[in-house]
Design a protein around this motif. Sequence first.
Motif, PDB file in Angstrom:
ATOM      1  N   LEU A 225       0.819  -1.217   0.000  1.00 29.57           N
ATOM      2  CA  LEU A 225       0.000   0.000   0.000  1.00 29.57           C
ATOM      3  C   LEU A 225       0.849   1.261   0.000  1.00 29.57           C
ATOM      4  CD1 LEU A 225      -2.767  -0.992   2.584  1.00 29.57           C
ATOM      5  CD2 LEU A 225      -3.002  -0.873   0.101  1.00 29.57           C
ATOM      6  N   ARG A 226       2.166   1.097  -0.004  1.00 26.87           N
ATOM      7  CA  ARG A 226       3.025   2.277   0.150  1.00 26.87           C
ATOM      8  C   ARG A 226       3.349   2.946  -1.183  1.00 26.87           C
ATOM      9  NH1 ARG A 226       8.092  -1.133   2.425  1.00 26.87           N
ATOM     10  NH2 ARG A 226       6.725  -0.889   4.243  1.00 26.87           N
ATOM     11  N   GLY A 227       3.158   2.264  -2.304  1.00 31.16           N
ATOM     12  CA  GLY A 227       3.477   2.855  -3.602  1.00 31.16           C
ATOM     13  C   GLY A 227       2.423   3.851  -4.057  1.00 31.16           C
ATOM     14  N   ASP A 228       2.801   4.745  -4.963  1.00 29.46           N
ATOM     15  CA  ASP A 228       1.875   5.765  -5.460  1.00 29.46           C
ATOM     16  C   ASP A 228       0.650   5.148  -6.121  1.00 29.46           C
ATOM     17  OD1 ASP A 228       3.377   7.832  -4.534  1.00 29.46           O
ATOM     18  OD2 ASP A 228       4.240   8.390  -6.468  1.00 29.46           O
ATOM     19  N   LEU A 229       0.845   4.100  -6.929  1.00 26.67           N
ATOM     20  CA  LEU A 229      -0.283   3.506  -7.629  1.00 26.67           C
ATOM     21  C   LEU A 229      -1.251   2.831  -6.665  1.00 26.67           C
ATOM     22  CD1 LEU A 229       1.434   2.001 -10.816  1.00 26.67           C
ATOM     23  CD2 LEU A 229       0.082   4.088 -10.619  1.00 26.67           C
ATOM     24  N   SER A 230      -0.702   2.143  -5.665  1.00 24.29           N
ATOM     25  CA  SER A 230      -1.562   1.483  -4.671  1.00 24.29           C
ATOM     26  C   SER A 230      -2.334   2.520  -3.866  1.00 24.29           C
ATOM     27  CB  SER A 230      -0.713   0.616  -3.735  1.00 24.29           C
ATOM     28  OG  SER A 230      -0.028  -0.382  -4.456  1.00 24.29           O
ATOM     29  N   GLN A 231      -1.654   3.587  -3.472  1.00 28.38           N
ATOM     30  CA  GLN A 231      -2.338   4.642  -2.729  1.00 28.38           C
ATOM     31  C   GLN A 231      -3.403   5.317  -3.587  1.00 28.38           C
ATOM     32  OE1 GLN A 231      -0.240   7.421  -0.201  1.00 28.38           O
ATOM     33  NE2 GLN A 231       1.567   6.112  -0.230  1.00 28.38           N
ATOM     34  N   LYS A 232      -3.104   5.478  -4.867  1.00 27.27           N
ATOM     35  CA  LYS A 232      -4.068   6.114  -5.764  1.00 27.27           C
ATOM     36  C   LYS A 232      -5.363   5.306  -5.813  1.00 27.27           C
ATOM     37  CE  LYS A 232      -4.318   5.550 -10.159  1.00 27.27           C
ATOM     38  NZ  LYS A 232      -4.066   5.470 -11.613  1.00 27.27           N
ATOM     39  N   GLU A 233      -5.243   3.969  -5.875  1.00 25.20           N
ATOM     40  CA  GLU A 233      -6.442   3.131  -5.925  1.00 25.20           C
ATOM     41  C   GLU A 233      -7.323   3.351  -4.691  1.00 25.20           C
ATOM     42  OE1 GLU A 233      -4.997  -0.856  -6.411  1.00 25.20           O
ATOM     43  OE2 GLU A 233      -5.175  -0.761  -8.578  1.00 25.20           O
ATOM     44  N   VAL A 234      -6.684   3.506  -3.537  1.00 25.56           N
ATOM     45  CA  VAL A 234      -7.427   3.734  -2.300  1.00 25.56           C
ATOM     46  C   VAL A 234      -8.027   5.141  -2.282  1.00 25.56           C
ATOM     47  CG1 VAL A 234      -7.209   3.959   0.211  1.00 25.56           C
ATOM     48  CG2 VAL A 234      -6.038   2.088  -0.982  1.00 25.56           C
ATOM     49  N   LEU A 235      -7.202   6.140  -2.546  1.00 32.16           N
ATOM     50  CA  LEU A 235      -7.619   7.527  -2.382  1.00 32.16           C
ATOM     51  C   LEU A 235      -8.628   7.972  -3.426  1.00 32.16           C
ATOM     52  CD1 LEU A 235      -4.161   9.099  -1.452  1.00 32.16           C
ATOM     53  CD2 LEU A 235      -6.043   8.513   0.089  1.00 32.16           C
ATOM     54  N   ILE A 236      -8.508   7.442  -4.639  1.00 26.39           N
ATOM     55  CA  ILE A 236      -9.401   7.911  -5.710  1.00 26.39           C
ATOM     56  C   ILE A 236     -10.834   7.455  -5.459  1.00 26.39           C
ATOM     57  CG2 ILE A 236      -9.315   6.026  -7.422  1.00 26.39           C
ATOM     58  CD1 ILE A 236      -8.582   8.285  -9.470  1.00 26.39           C
ATOM     59  N   ILE A 237     -10.997   6.284  -4.836  1.00 25.18           N
ATOM     60  CA  ILE A 237     -12.343   5.812  -4.493  1.00 25.18           C
ATOM     61  C   ILE A 237     -12.908   6.629  -3.336  1.00 25.18           C
ATOM     62  CG2 ILE A 237     -13.657   3.853  -3.587  1.00 25.18           C
ATOM     63  CD1 ILE A 237     -11.784   2.008  -5.174  1.00 25.18           C
ATOM     64  N   LEU A 238     -12.080   6.871  -2.319  1.00 26.54           N
ATOM     65  CA  LEU A 238     -12.529   7.713  -1.212  1.00 26.54           C
ATOM     66  C   LEU A 238     -12.895   9.111  -1.695  1.00 26.54           C
ATOM     67  CD1 LEU A 238      -9.888   6.728   1.513  1.00 26.54           C
ATOM     68  CD2 LEU A 238     -12.304   6.073   1.468  1.00 26.54           C
TER      69      LEU A 238
END
Length: 402
Positions: A225-238
Amino acid sequence: GVISRPAMVSPLTDAARAKKLSRLMHGWLSEDLQLSLPKLESTKGRIYTFAAFLGVLRASSPIFKQRKALRDLAVRCPLSCRFPTTHTGKLIHYEDVHVALGEVIDTDDGMNNDKMWRFLVWIFLGNGGHQHQAWKALRNTWATRRYVKDRRQALSVLRFVSTAVCRLGGVMKVIGSDGLDKKFRLSQDRFLWLCDWHDAVPQLVAAFQESPESFRHTLKSLKGLRGDLSQKEVLIILGASRQRRLREVGQSLLPFGQGARNGAFVFLGIPLKQGKAAAQYYERELTKHCKQLEEAVRELFPSLPQNMCQVSLGDIEPCLCGAFIYAKQVERLRKTLPCRWTWSGHRSDDCWAQVEKLPVPAGFIPYGRDGKPESVGSGAAAKVMAQCPKKTAPVRGQLTKR
Protein backbone atom coordinates in the motif's frame (compact mmCIF):
# COMPACT_ATOMS: atom_id res chain seq x y z
CA GLY A 1 8.87 -20.63 -7.13
CA VAL A 2 9.13 -16.91 -6.59
CA ILE A 3 7.53 -14.80 -9.31
CA SER A 4 9.58 -11.82 -10.43
CA ARG A 5 8.42 -8.30 -9.73
CA PRO A 6 6.45 -6.44 -12.42
CA ALA A 7 7.92 -3.81 -14.68
CA MET A 8 6.34 -0.39 -14.17
CA VAL A 9 5.07 2.04 -16.81
CA SER A 10 8.00 3.95 -18.27
CA PRO A 11 8.10 7.74 -18.55
CA LEU A 12 7.38 8.92 -22.11
CA THR A 13 10.34 11.12 -22.95
CA ASP A 14 10.03 10.81 -26.76
CA ALA A 15 8.67 14.21 -27.83
CA ALA A 16 8.04 13.03 -31.40
CA ARG A 17 5.94 10.10 -30.19
CA ALA A 18 4.01 12.39 -27.85
CA LYS A 19 3.29 14.80 -30.69
CA LYS A 20 2.14 11.96 -32.94
CA LEU A 21 -0.31 10.66 -30.34
CA SER A 22 -1.75 14.12 -29.63
CA ARG A 23 -2.24 14.75 -33.35
CA LEU A 24 -3.81 11.34 -33.74
CA MET A 25 -6.31 12.09 -30.96
CA HIS A 26 -7.13 15.50 -32.43
CA GLY A 27 -7.59 14.04 -35.91
CA TRP A 28 -9.81 11.21 -34.70
CA LEU A 29 -12.05 13.54 -32.69
CA SER A 30 -12.30 16.26 -35.33
CA GLU A 31 -12.41 14.11 -38.49
CA ASP A 32 -13.88 10.72 -37.63
CA LEU A 33 -16.13 11.87 -34.77
CA GLN A 34 -16.77 15.25 -36.47
CA LEU A 35 -16.29 17.51 -33.46
CA SER A 36 -15.47 21.14 -34.13
CA LEU A 37 -12.06 21.74 -32.54
CA PRO A 38 -9.53 24.59 -32.76
CA LYS A 39 -6.10 23.85 -34.18
CA LEU A 40 -3.98 21.69 -31.91
CA GLU A 41 -0.90 23.92 -31.93
CA SER A 42 -2.04 26.09 -29.03
CA THR A 43 -2.96 25.79 -25.36
CA LYS A 44 -6.61 26.26 -26.32
CA GLY A 45 -6.32 23.49 -28.91
CA ARG A 46 -4.96 21.05 -26.33
CA ILE A 47 -7.63 22.01 -23.78
CA TYR A 48 -10.45 21.58 -26.28
CA THR A 49 -9.07 18.28 -27.57
CA PHE A 50 -8.92 16.74 -24.09
CA ALA A 51 -12.34 18.26 -23.24
CA ALA A 52 -13.74 16.71 -26.42
CA PHE A 53 -12.34 13.34 -25.35
CA LEU A 54 -14.03 13.63 -21.93
CA GLY A 55 -17.31 14.85 -23.36
CA VAL A 56 -17.71 12.38 -26.19
CA LEU A 57 -17.12 9.46 -23.81
CA ARG A 58 -19.76 10.81 -21.41
CA ALA A 59 -22.28 11.39 -24.21
CA SER A 60 -21.64 8.01 -25.89
CA SER A 61 -21.88 5.70 -22.86
CA PRO A 62 -24.31 2.78 -23.25
CA ILE A 63 -24.38 2.40 -19.44
CA PHE A 64 -24.86 5.96 -18.11
CA LYS A 65 -27.12 7.07 -20.94
CA GLN A 66 -27.39 10.74 -21.87
CA ARG A 67 -30.13 10.49 -24.49
CA LYS A 68 -30.34 14.13 -25.55
CA ALA A 69 -26.56 14.52 -25.77
CA LEU A 70 -26.33 11.24 -27.69
CA ARG A 71 -28.95 12.38 -30.22
CA ASP A 72 -27.00 15.59 -30.78
CA LEU A 73 -23.68 13.82 -31.43
CA ALA A 74 -22.57 13.80 -35.05
CA VAL A 75 -20.85 10.45 -34.48
CA ARG A 76 -21.05 8.24 -31.39
CA CYS A 77 -17.67 7.11 -30.08
CA PRO A 78 -17.20 3.40 -30.95
CA LEU A 79 -14.47 2.87 -28.35
CA SER A 80 -16.75 4.11 -25.57
CA CYS A 81 -19.38 1.66 -26.83
CA ARG A 82 -16.86 -1.19 -26.90
CA PHE A 83 -15.25 -0.48 -23.49
CA PRO A 84 -17.82 1.60 -21.56
CA THR A 85 -16.71 0.55 -18.07
CA THR A 86 -13.25 2.06 -18.63
CA HIS A 87 -13.61 4.69 -21.38
CA THR A 88 -16.02 6.73 -19.27
CA GLY A 89 -14.73 10.32 -19.15
CA LYS A 90 -15.86 10.61 -15.52
CA LEU A 91 -14.41 9.11 -12.34
CA ILE A 92 -17.66 7.92 -10.75
CA HIS A 93 -18.65 6.14 -13.97
CA TYR A 94 -15.66 3.79 -13.84
CA GLU A 95 -17.29 0.50 -12.92
CA ASP A 96 -14.70 -0.29 -10.25
CA VAL A 97 -15.41 3.06 -8.61
CA HIS A 98 -19.20 3.16 -8.64
CA VAL A 99 -19.47 -0.48 -7.51
CA ALA A 100 -16.98 0.15 -4.68
CA LEU A 101 -18.99 3.18 -3.56
CA GLY A 102 -22.25 1.27 -3.58
CA GLU A 103 -20.91 -1.94 -2.01
CA VAL A 104 -18.30 -0.68 0.46
CA ILE A 105 -17.71 3.04 0.93
CA ASP A 106 -21.14 4.69 0.96
CA THR A 107 -23.11 1.89 2.60
CA ASP A 108 -23.13 3.86 5.87
CA ASP A 109 -21.63 7.05 7.25
CA GLY A 110 -18.06 7.55 8.35
CA MET A 111 -15.16 5.11 8.58
CA ASN A 112 -14.91 2.21 11.01
CA ASN A 113 -13.06 -1.11 11.35
CA ASP A 114 -15.70 -3.07 9.43
CA LYS A 115 -15.69 -0.71 6.45
CA MET A 116 -11.90 -0.39 6.42
CA TRP A 117 -11.42 -4.17 6.36
CA ARG A 118 -14.00 -4.65 3.59
CA PHE A 119 -12.30 -1.88 1.63
CA LEU A 120 -8.87 -3.51 2.02
CA VAL A 121 -10.26 -6.84 0.80
CA TRP A 122 -11.76 -4.99 -2.19
CA ILE A 123 -8.35 -3.45 -2.97
CA PHE A 124 -6.50 -6.76 -2.46
CA LEU A 125 -8.82 -8.49 -4.95
CA GLY A 126 -7.92 -5.87 -7.53
CA ASN A 127 -11.00 -3.66 -7.18
CA GLY A 128 -13.23 -6.55 -6.27
CA GLY A 129 -11.69 -9.10 -8.60
CA HIS A 130 -12.28 -9.97 -12.25
CA GLN A 131 -15.78 -8.68 -13.06
CA HIS A 132 -16.18 -8.37 -9.26
CA GLN A 133 -16.97 -12.08 -9.00
CA ALA A 134 -14.54 -12.75 -6.14
CA TRP A 135 -16.03 -9.89 -4.13
CA LYS A 136 -19.57 -11.14 -4.77
CA ALA A 137 -18.55 -14.56 -3.46
CA LEU A 138 -16.90 -13.13 -0.33
CA ARG A 139 -18.89 -10.03 0.62
CA ASN A 140 -21.38 -11.74 2.95
CA THR A 141 -19.04 -14.26 4.56
CA TRP A 142 -17.55 -14.38 8.05
CA ALA A 143 -14.20 -13.36 6.56
CA THR A 144 -15.42 -9.97 5.32
CA ARG A 145 -18.81 -9.03 6.78
CA ARG A 146 -17.43 -7.70 10.09
CA TYR A 147 -13.89 -7.03 11.26
CA VAL A 148 -12.69 -9.40 13.97
CA LYS A 149 -9.23 -9.32 15.57
CA ASP A 150 -8.52 -12.76 14.19
CA ARG A 151 -6.02 -13.36 11.41
CA ARG A 152 -8.08 -16.26 10.21
CA GLN A 153 -10.26 -13.72 8.39
CA ALA A 154 -7.36 -12.75 6.12
CA LEU A 155 -6.26 -16.36 5.74
CA SER A 156 -9.79 -17.38 4.76
CA VAL A 157 -9.72 -14.79 1.97
CA LEU A 158 -6.32 -16.06 0.83
CA ARG A 159 -7.55 -19.66 0.90
CA PHE A 160 -10.56 -18.71 -1.23
CA VAL A 161 -8.45 -16.75 -3.74
CA SER A 162 -5.73 -19.40 -4.11
CA THR A 163 -8.32 -22.16 -4.53
CA ALA A 164 -10.21 -20.16 -7.15
CA VAL A 165 -6.97 -19.43 -9.03
CA CYS A 166 -6.09 -23.15 -9.10
CA ARG A 167 -9.55 -24.17 -10.28
CA LEU A 168 -9.90 -21.45 -12.91
CA GLY A 169 -6.31 -21.74 -14.14
CA GLY A 170 -5.00 -18.20 -13.80
CA VAL A 171 -4.47 -15.37 -11.31
CA MET A 172 -6.11 -12.76 -13.54
CA LYS A 173 -9.24 -14.90 -13.86
CA VAL A 174 -9.79 -14.12 -10.18
CA ILE A 175 -7.88 -10.89 -9.42
CA GLY A 176 -9.14 -7.80 -11.23
CA SER A 177 -8.01 -4.31 -12.26
CA ASP A 178 -5.33 -3.32 -14.76
CA GLY A 179 -2.46 -2.52 -12.36
CA LEU A 180 0.79 -4.23 -13.27
CA ASP A 181 1.16 -5.51 -9.71
CA LYS A 182 -2.10 -7.49 -9.68
CA LYS A 183 -0.77 -10.61 -11.42
CA PHE A 184 1.79 -10.92 -8.61
CA ARG A 185 -0.74 -10.86 -5.75
CA LEU A 186 -0.03 -14.51 -4.91
CA SER A 187 3.74 -14.46 -5.40
CA GLN A 188 5.77 -15.91 -2.53
CA ASP A 189 7.00 -12.62 -1.07
CA ARG A 190 3.54 -10.94 -1.26
CA PHE A 191 1.11 -13.71 -0.41
CA LEU A 192 0.69 -12.81 3.27
CA TRP A 193 0.54 -9.03 2.87
CA LEU A 194 -3.21 -9.22 3.44
CA CYS A 195 -2.54 -10.53 6.96
CA ASP A 196 -0.48 -7.42 7.70
CA TRP A 197 -3.28 -5.24 6.30
CA HIS A 198 -5.75 -7.03 8.56
CA ASP A 199 -3.58 -6.40 11.63
CA ALA A 200 -3.33 -2.70 10.72
CA VAL A 201 -7.08 -2.02 10.38
CA PRO A 202 -7.53 -0.31 13.80
CA GLN A 203 -4.39 1.75 13.21
CA LEU A 204 -5.61 2.81 9.75
CA VAL A 205 -9.02 3.85 11.10
CA ALA A 206 -7.42 5.88 13.91
CA ALA A 207 -5.13 7.60 11.40
CA PHE A 208 -8.10 8.24 9.09
CA GLN A 209 -9.94 10.00 11.91
CA GLU A 210 -6.87 12.04 12.80
CA SER A 211 -6.06 13.65 9.44
CA PRO A 212 -5.55 12.93 5.72
CA GLU A 213 -1.79 13.26 6.21
CA SER A 214 -1.78 10.72 9.04
CA PHE A 215 -3.81 8.27 6.95
CA ARG A 216 -1.44 8.54 3.98
CA HIS A 217 1.56 8.12 6.31
CA THR A 218 0.04 4.92 7.76
CA LEU A 219 -0.71 3.57 4.27
CA LYS A 220 2.94 4.12 3.36
CA SER A 221 4.02 1.95 6.30
CA LEU A 222 2.30 -1.14 4.85
CA LYS A 223 3.81 -3.32 2.16
CA GLY A 224 1.58 -3.36 -0.88
CA LEU A 225 0.00 0.00 0.00
CA ARG A 226 3.02 2.28 0.15
CA GLY A 227 3.48 2.85 -3.60
CA ASP A 228 1.87 5.77 -5.46
CA LEU A 229 -0.28 3.51 -7.63
CA SER A 230 -1.56 1.48 -4.67
CA GLN A 231 -2.34 4.64 -2.73
CA LYS A 232 -4.07 6.11 -5.76
CA GLU A 233 -6.44 3.13 -5.92
CA VAL A 234 -7.43 3.73 -2.30
CA LEU A 235 -7.62 7.53 -2.38
CA ILE A 236 -9.40 7.91 -5.71
CA ILE A 237 -12.34 5.81 -4.49
CA LEU A 238 -12.53 7.71 -1.21
CA GLY A 239 -12.36 10.96 -3.18
CA ALA A 240 -15.48 10.00 -5.15
CA SER A 241 -17.58 9.34 -2.02
CA ARG A 242 -20.82 11.23 -1.39
CA GLN A 243 -19.58 11.79 2.19
CA ARG A 244 -17.67 15.02 2.76
CA ARG A 245 -15.20 13.62 5.31
CA LEU A 246 -14.28 10.68 3.11
CA ARG A 247 -13.90 12.97 0.09
CA GLU A 248 -11.59 15.26 2.07
CA VAL A 249 -9.24 12.37 2.83
CA GLY A 250 -9.32 11.04 -0.72
CA GLN A 251 -8.86 14.37 -2.44
CA SER A 252 -6.25 15.84 -0.07
CA LEU A 253 -3.28 14.93 -2.25
CA LEU A 254 -3.96 12.47 -5.05
CA PRO A 255 -0.87 10.60 -6.32
CA PHE A 256 -0.39 10.75 -10.08
CA GLY A 257 0.72 7.48 -11.66
CA GLN A 258 3.15 7.35 -14.54
CA GLY A 259 0.37 6.66 -17.02
CA ALA A 260 -1.39 9.88 -16.01
CA ARG A 261 1.90 11.79 -16.12
CA ASN A 262 2.50 10.52 -19.65
CA GLY A 263 -1.04 11.54 -20.58
CA ALA A 264 -0.55 15.03 -19.14
CA PHE A 265 2.61 15.39 -21.24
CA VAL A 266 0.97 14.15 -24.45
CA PHE A 267 -2.45 15.78 -24.30
CA LEU A 268 -2.01 18.90 -22.15
CA GLY A 269 1.64 19.70 -22.79
CA ILE A 270 2.61 19.50 -19.11
CA PRO A 271 6.32 18.60 -18.74
CA LEU A 272 7.12 15.35 -16.96
CA LYS A 273 7.98 15.57 -13.29
CA GLN A 274 9.41 12.85 -11.04
CA GLY A 275 10.32 12.72 -7.38
CA LYS A 276 8.65 13.54 -4.07
CA ALA A 277 7.28 16.89 -5.25
CA ALA A 278 5.54 15.36 -8.30
CA ALA A 279 2.08 15.01 -6.68
CA GLN A 280 2.01 18.70 -5.65
CA TYR A 281 3.31 19.70 -9.09
CA TYR A 282 0.60 17.84 -11.02
CA GLU A 283 -2.14 18.94 -8.62
CA ARG A 284 -1.10 22.56 -9.09
CA GLU A 285 -0.75 22.37 -12.88
CA LEU A 286 -3.93 20.38 -13.55
CA THR A 287 -6.10 22.33 -11.12
CA LYS A 288 -5.47 25.35 -13.35
CA HIS A 289 -7.18 23.52 -16.21
CA CYS A 290 -10.31 22.24 -14.43
CA LYS A 291 -12.45 25.32 -15.09
CA GLN A 292 -11.19 25.64 -18.68
CA LEU A 293 -12.02 22.01 -19.36
CA GLU A 294 -15.51 22.41 -17.87
CA GLU A 295 -16.20 25.43 -20.08
CA ALA A 296 -14.93 23.59 -23.16
CA VAL A 297 -17.05 20.49 -22.42
CA ARG A 298 -20.11 22.73 -21.95
CA GLU A 299 -19.44 24.52 -25.25
CA LEU A 300 -18.78 21.36 -27.26
CA PHE A 301 -21.63 19.32 -25.74
CA PRO A 302 -24.41 21.80 -24.82
CA SER A 303 -26.95 18.96 -24.41
CA LEU A 304 -25.04 17.36 -21.53
CA PRO A 305 -26.54 18.12 -18.09
CA GLN A 306 -24.56 20.58 -15.97
CA ASN A 307 -23.30 17.89 -13.60
CA MET A 308 -22.00 15.91 -16.59
CA CYS A 309 -19.94 18.92 -17.70
CA GLN A 310 -18.09 19.23 -14.39
CA VAL A 311 -14.40 18.25 -14.41
CA SER A 312 -12.55 17.49 -11.18
CA LEU A 313 -8.97 16.52 -10.48
CA GLY A 314 -10.31 13.04 -9.72
CA ASP A 315 -11.75 12.89 -13.26
CA ILE A 316 -8.56 14.14 -14.89
CA GLU A 317 -6.07 11.69 -13.32
CA PRO A 318 -7.58 8.38 -14.53
CA CYS A 319 -8.80 9.91 -17.80
CA LEU A 320 -5.30 11.10 -18.72
CA CYS A 321 -4.09 7.54 -18.27
CA GLY A 322 -7.15 6.29 -20.17
CA ALA A 323 -6.56 8.79 -22.99
CA PHE A 324 -3.09 7.35 -23.51
CA ILE A 325 -4.58 3.85 -23.98
CA TYR A 326 -7.42 5.27 -26.07
CA ALA A 327 -5.01 7.02 -28.46
CA LYS A 328 -3.06 3.80 -29.00
CA GLN A 329 -6.33 1.99 -29.73
CA VAL A 330 -7.24 4.70 -32.24
CA GLU A 331 -3.80 4.30 -33.82
CA ARG A 332 -4.36 0.57 -34.28
CA LEU A 333 -7.97 1.00 -35.41
CA ARG A 334 -7.21 3.61 -38.05
CA LYS A 335 -4.75 1.25 -39.71
CA THR A 336 -7.46 -1.35 -40.27
CA LEU A 337 -10.64 0.65 -40.91
CA PRO A 338 -11.88 0.23 -44.49
CA CYS A 339 -13.05 3.88 -44.53
CA ARG A 340 -13.67 6.81 -42.21
CA TRP A 341 -15.69 5.62 -39.22
CA THR A 342 -19.42 5.21 -39.88
CA TRP A 343 -22.35 3.72 -37.97
CA SER A 344 -24.60 3.53 -41.03
CA GLY A 345 -24.51 2.18 -44.56
CA HIS A 346 -23.05 -1.02 -45.91
CA ARG A 347 -19.60 -0.34 -44.41
CA SER A 348 -20.78 0.01 -40.79
CA ASP A 349 -20.54 -3.73 -40.08
CA ASP A 350 -16.99 -3.75 -41.45
CA CYS A 351 -16.07 -0.82 -39.20
CA TRP A 352 -17.47 -2.45 -36.06
CA ALA A 353 -15.76 -5.72 -36.94
CA GLN A 354 -12.41 -3.90 -36.73
CA VAL A 355 -13.33 -2.53 -33.29
CA GLU A 356 -14.09 -6.07 -32.11
CA LYS A 357 -10.65 -7.17 -33.30
CA LEU A 358 -8.86 -4.72 -31.00
CA PRO A 359 -7.01 -6.49 -28.17
CA VAL A 360 -8.78 -6.23 -24.81
CA PRO A 361 -6.45 -4.51 -22.30
CA ALA A 362 -6.17 -5.92 -18.78
CA GLY A 363 -9.11 -4.83 -16.65
CA PHE A 364 -11.29 -3.88 -19.65
CA ILE A 365 -14.67 -5.53 -20.28
CA PRO A 366 -15.70 -5.60 -23.96
CA TYR A 367 -19.30 -4.83 -24.90
CA GLY A 368 -21.06 -5.81 -28.12
CA ARG A 369 -22.79 -3.54 -30.58
CA ASP A 370 -26.04 -4.29 -28.73
CA GLY A 371 -24.70 -2.51 -25.64
CA LYS A 372 -24.37 -5.69 -23.59
CA PRO A 373 -21.17 -7.10 -22.04
CA GLU A 374 -19.48 -10.05 -23.67
CA SER A 375 -19.25 -12.11 -20.49
CA VAL A 376 -17.92 -15.29 -22.06
CA GLY A 377 -17.23 -17.82 -19.32
CA SER A 378 -18.25 -15.51 -16.47
CA GLY A 379 -21.17 -17.73 -15.48
CA ALA A 380 -18.95 -20.78 -15.27
CA ALA A 381 -16.36 -18.83 -13.27
CA ALA A 382 -19.04 -17.68 -10.81
CA LYS A 383 -20.13 -21.29 -10.28
CA VAL A 384 -16.53 -22.34 -9.62
CA MET A 385 -16.07 -19.53 -7.09
CA ALA A 386 -19.31 -20.44 -5.36
CA GLN A 387 -17.79 -23.85 -4.62
CA CYS A 388 -14.49 -22.49 -3.27
CA PRO A 389 -14.01 -22.56 0.54
CA LYS A 390 -15.08 -19.33 2.22
CA LYS A 391 -16.04 -20.32 5.76
CA THR A 392 -13.27 -22.78 6.60
CA ALA A 393 -10.19 -21.24 8.19
CA PRO A 394 -6.87 -22.56 9.53
CA VAL A 395 -6.63 -23.60 13.15
CA ARG A 396 -4.95 -21.10 15.48
CA GLY A 397 -1.71 -23.14 15.62
CA GLN A 398 -1.10 -22.37 11.95
CA LEU A 399 -1.35 -18.62 12.29
CA THR A 400 2.32 -18.15 13.23
CA LYS A 401 3.58 -20.06 10.20
CA ARG A 402 4.76 -17.75 7.45
